[in-house]
Each structure stands twice: as C-alpha cells, then as structure tokens.
Design an enzyme around this catalytic site. Structure first.
Site, short mmCIF file in Angstrom:
data_model
loop_
_atom_site.label_atom_id
_atom_site.label_comp_id
_atom_site.label_asym_id
_atom_site.label_seq_id
_atom_site.Cartn_x
_atom_site.Cartn_y
_atom_site.Cartn_z
N ALA A 258 0.68 -1.10 0.08
CA ALA A 258 0.01 -0.05 -0.12
C ALA A 258 0.95 1.23 -0.10
CB ALA A 258 -0.82 -0.09 1.23
N HIS A 259 0.26 2.44 -0.03
CA HIS A 259 0.80 3.81 -0.12
C HIS A 259 1.78 3.92 1.06
CE1 HIS A 259 -2.74 4.50 2.09
NE2 HIS A 259 -2.03 5.46 2.82
#
Length: 366
Positions: A258-259
């Site tokens: 994820a980010h």
C-alpha cells in the site's frame, strides 16, 4: 538448448565425472527421464527412480555411487536448491520477444529507448520515459509518463507502470502487475466512526452519514535493483513521499503493497501478502503466504513470519512469529497444542462435574 555435462557442471561450479562431452537438452525427474535429458536425483531417496528412467546422466548427491546406476556421466552437488537455481537458468530460454520495436507499439517521441531493447506489440510508452539497455518488454504493456527503468529489465504481458515510477536494473515483472496506482486513502469531514472505533476499541457515538473525501496520491514508487514482482501484484504510489521496494526484494503473485510503505532489501513477500499504508519493513524480512500487516507499524530486520500471520504491532529485529495476532513462533506452537487438547479437557471437566454432583447428592441424602 543442448548442453554438455561439462557446461552444466561449470555453470553449477560442481564436480563432474564420466563422459563430460555427453549432450542433454533438458532436465527431468529420474523415473521419467529420456536418454537426452539429465535426471535430477540430488537426494539419495530419489536414486531408485534412476532405474525406471532412461537417463544417461544425472545430478546426484555428494558421494553417490554413480556407476552403480548405469550412468555415463554425473554431476555432484551439496546444496540441491542452489543447484536448481543454476540449472534452471541454464535451460530457461525465457519469453519469446522479437528483437527491436514492434510496428504496433506506440512510443512517444520524447522517450529514450536503450540499445538492444525489444518491445512487443501493442505496448504504449509515454512521454519522457527512459528505458535502459537490453530491456525486454512483452505485448500490451503500458508505461506512463516520466517512468525510468534500468538496464536488462524483463516486463511481461499486460503490466501497467504508472507515472514517474523509478525502477532499477535487472527488474523482472510478471504478467498483470500494477505499479504506481493511487493509494487507498480517504477521510471524512467529521471524525469518522472508524476513527472513533479505533480510539475507543469498539465504541462509537451515534451513527450518521459519512461521505468519504479522496486523498490524492502525489508521490510515486521507487524500486531498487534486482527486484522481481509477481503476477497480478500491486504496489501503490505514496501520498506525498514514495513507496519504496529495496534492492533484491522479491514479490510473489497477488501481493499488495500500500501507499507510503517502505520495504527493505532482499525481502521475500509470498503469495497474498498485504501490507497496509505507511508501514516500514526492514531488510531480509520473510512474509509467508497470506500474511497481513497493519498500517503505521515497524517490522525489524531479519523477521520471519509463518503463513497466515496477522501482524498488528511492531516486531523487533530477528524475531520469528506466527499466528493471529502474531506472537513468537514457539508460543503459537504451544497455543496450538493447547487448543487441540481442549475437547479432551472439556470431556474430563464434564466427567469431573458429574462425579462431584453425584458425591454431593449422596452426601446430602445422608
């Protein structure tokens, strides 16, 4: 792909005996090996299979009596899986990607394509992209503006690489991977029920409508040298800073990073691993299949997790963990043993309760 026994032994840096000029075209399990194949019997338990096949040469365990199996040549190895790495590399022709640029590829005139690159049909390469020398890019790949990819990359079918992503040398990307999509990041104008539940450990105020406001991803993805990304895996771009994957790290199929996540060097992220936003993973970490990692935590160097582990809190360097929530592996083993004993324990407790009831009733009757 015909090779002599001498060539294979040299590639494996292993001892070879017998007819070293004997040629083979591929490798096989012992029992099904043809005469033009080299049999893989790198452990004594596979030796019996040699009599069932037709192989004239084999890769054997150290100290094996190769002539007793009727072989004409043999190679001896001490570490079978390492030998498999060298052997499979020797016989793997790789994907068939024609040299040069296919006429159907769409390449922006500002893109820089390195010498010796091969680009397959229907690939799209955007503005200001830089592709290193000897890159091989298969069909239907999409590379957005500003991407930089190092030399000797192998990018297979239907991969998408988003804008401004930076990738090092010798990158391997399996079909369908997505690198540089926006992160999953939203917020509500007022304090959300999710935030309330996290702060109060389950309690929240009156339920009310909560529209989600999108937080855009302004960062990018940075990937080091010698990284491999498996089929249909996703690496999201950062919100402001870059999501990073360290050199030598390998991602299996269906992995999601994820980010803002920071993954160290030489890590292994196995199938269906998911790492939530802004978490930091150290060097040489192994996350086994279906491991889930919570957001905003830290996993130290050299951590190993068992399959299906859920990591909710920080893990110190060097620890081996397993379970949900993650605990030391030896602790989880004891928990599993205790769980298996529960039916017997409840049965014993039931018998004890009946005995106590009978004794109590008997004593009351007196």
């Amino acid at each position: 792909m015909s090779q002599t026994i001498a060539q294979i032994a040299q590639a494996l840096e292993a001892e070879a005996v017998g007819n070293l000029d004997l040629e083979v075209v591929s490798a096989s399990e012992p029992a099904s090996a043809r005469a033009d194949q080299i049999a893989l019997a790198m452990n004594a338990k596979y030796g019996e299979g040699l009599a069932q096949g037709q192989a004239r040469a084999a890769i054997l365990w150290e100290g094996a009596d190769w002539q007793s199996y009727g072989l004409e040549a043999a190679i001896f190895v001490t570490r079978p899986r390492l030998a498999m790495a060298g052997l499979s590399r020797s016989f793997d022709p790789g994907p068939e990607i024609a040299p040069g640029i296919h006429p159907s590829a769409v390449i922006d005139e500002s893109a820089v394509i390195g010498a010796g690159a091969a680009i397959g049909p229907f690939t799209v390469i955007g503005r200001d992209v830089v592709i290193g020398a000897n890159a091989r890019i298969a069909s239907h790949v999409s590379i957005a503006q500003g991407v930089q990819i190092g030399s000797d990359a192998l990018i297979l079918e239907q991969v998408h690489i988003g804008a401004r992503v930076l990738i090092g040398a010798r990158f391997i990307c399996q079909p369908g991977a997505r690198i540089g999509a926006d992160g999953f990041s939203f917020v509500t104008p007022e304090l959300s029920m999710v935030e309330e539940a996290r702060a109060s450990l389950g309690k929240h105020a009156e339920i009310h409508e909560q529209p989600w406001v999108r937080i855009h991803s302004l960062g990018t993805v940075e990937i080091g040298d010698d990284v491999e990304v498996g089929a249909n895996s996703c690496i999201d771009r950062g919100t402001v800073r870059a999501t990073k994957i360290g050199a030598g790290t390998k991602l299996d199929n269906l992995v999601h990073v994820a980010h803002n996540v920071q993954v160290g060097r030489d890590c292994l992220l196995c199938a269906q691993v998911g790492i939530a936003g802004s978490t930091t993973v150290g060097d040489r970490v192994v996350l086994a299949g279906q491991v889930g990692v919570s957001d905003n935590i830290f996993i130290g160097d050299d951590v190993i997790t068992g399959g299906g582990t859920d990591v909710f809190t920080n893990v110190p360097s060097g620890r081996v963990v397993w379970g949900s929530p993650a605990v030391k592996m030896e602790t989880q083993v004891e928990i599993n043993k205790a769980l298996r004993r529960l039916p017997r324990l409840f049965a014993q407790f039931g018998e004890l309760r009946e005995t106590v009831t009978r004794l109590t009733q008997k004593g009351g009757a007196k």
